[in-house]
Design an enzyme around this catalytic site. Structure first.
Site, mmCIF file in Angstrom:
data_model
loop_
_atom_site.group_PDB
_atom_site.id
_atom_site.type_symbol
_atom_site.label_atom_id
_atom_site.label_comp_id
_atom_site.label_asym_id
_atom_site.label_seq_id
_atom_site.Cartn_x
_atom_site.Cartn_y
_atom_site.Cartn_z
ATOM 1 N N ARG A 33 -0.157 18.480 59.439
ATOM 2 C CA ARG A 33 1.239 18.606 58.957
ATOM 3 C C ARG A 33 1.531 17.414 57.897
ATOM 4 O O ARG A 33 1.312 16.227 58.175
ATOM 5 C CB ARG A 33 2.225 18.184 60.109
ATOM 6 N N GLY A 34 1.501 17.785 56.566
ATOM 7 C CA GLY A 34 1.559 16.726 55.393
ATOM 8 C C GLY A 34 2.537 15.645 55.479
ATOM 9 O O GLY A 34 2.137 14.537 55.280
ATOM 10 N N GLU A 35 3.630 16.164 56.033
ATOM 11 C CA GLU A 35 4.736 14.988 55.531
ATOM 12 C C GLU A 35 4.546 14.100 56.874
ATOM 13 O O GLU A 35 5.059 12.887 56.560
ATOM 14 C CB GLU A 35 6.013 15.617 55.829
ATOM 15 N N ASP A 36 3.850 14.028 57.775
ATOM 16 C CA ASP A 36 3.749 13.229 58.752
ATOM 17 C C ASP A 36 2.360 12.110 58.587
ATOM 18 O O ASP A 36 2.512 11.031 59.042
ATOM 19 C CB ASP A 36 3.108 13.820 60.133
ATOM 20 N N ARG A 38 -0.194 12.784 55.623
ATOM 21 C CA ARG A 38 -1.057 12.731 54.409
ATOM 22 C C ARG A 38 -1.455 11.632 53.682
ATOM 23 O O ARG A 38 -2.430 11.321 53.518
ATOM 24 C CB ARG A 38 -0.530 13.791 53.541
ATOM 25 N N GLY A 66 -2.780 31.257 42.439
ATOM 26 C CA GLY A 66 -2.467 32.420 42.494
ATOM 27 C C GLY A 66 -2.882 33.079 43.921
ATOM 28 O O GLY A 66 -2.781 34.124 44.174
ATOM 29 N N GLU A 100 -2.170 28.325 61.789
ATOM 30 C CA GLU A 100 -3.408 27.950 61.538
ATOM 31 C C GLU A 100 -4.307 27.449 62.801
ATOM 32 O O GLU A 100 -5.229 27.829 62.862
ATOM 33 C CB GLU A 100 -3.263 26.751 60.482
#
Length: 172
Positions: A33-36, A38, A66, A100
């Protein structure tokens, strides 16, 4: 700590190198989870793995403009030897993270994907039993999804929460 993950990754890759088929092109697929985590953790883990010569799929690097995100990520999971799942307090607040994880655990059961959980600032029992802050955000998310999806996500969290991994609490 990063050295432990590097050594684990190398040992698994070396052990599997002789029998890997199915066009495995990534050594490691990172789920997080990126915000936690990254900036504080994933960037360091990614760099350490890359420096060790381990080819890593990380969603912000490997998806081409794309591409459909869902197809690209699911394809990358299927083309990886190992998945490192970094479970943080808000991981279960992301529909995409849980989709995921569901795919990762299915690949683990069906095609031998090696799954290494990293419990980042969250207790493994909270993941396994969906309790504490982890459980609260999970309950908030699943209140808006179909029953079948809830069952799949709870099963995936139970499985990964019961898998031996790396626990990082109070990291600097």
């Amino acid at each position: 700590m990063h050295y432990l993950l590097q050594d684990m990754g190398r040992a698994i890759i070396m052990g599997k190198a002789t029998g890997v088929a199915n066009e495995r092109i990534y050594d490691v697929f990172l789920s997080f989870r990126g915000e936690d985590c990254r900036a504080k953790f994933i960037s360091h883990l990614y760099t350490s793995l890359q420096n060790a010569g381990i080819y890593v799929f990380r969603d912000d690097d490997e998806i081409q403009r794309g591409d459909q995100i869902s197809f690209s990520l699911l394809e990358a999971i299927g083309k990886s030897k190992i998945s490192i799942v970094v479970l943080s307090s808000n991981y279960a607040n992301s529909r995409w993270c849980l989709l995921e994880l569901e795919s990762i655990m299915e690949s683990c059961r069906s095609s031998g994907l090696v799954v290494i959980p990293v419990f980042y600032e969250v207790d493994p029992s909270e993941v396994r039993h969906q309790t504490g802050k982890f459980g609260e955000v999970f309950e908030n998310l699943i209140s808006r999804v179909p029953v079948e999806r809830k069952v799949n996500w709870k099963t995936a969290l139970l499985e990964i929460g019961g898998t031996a991994g790396v626990v990082i609490i109070n990291s600097r």
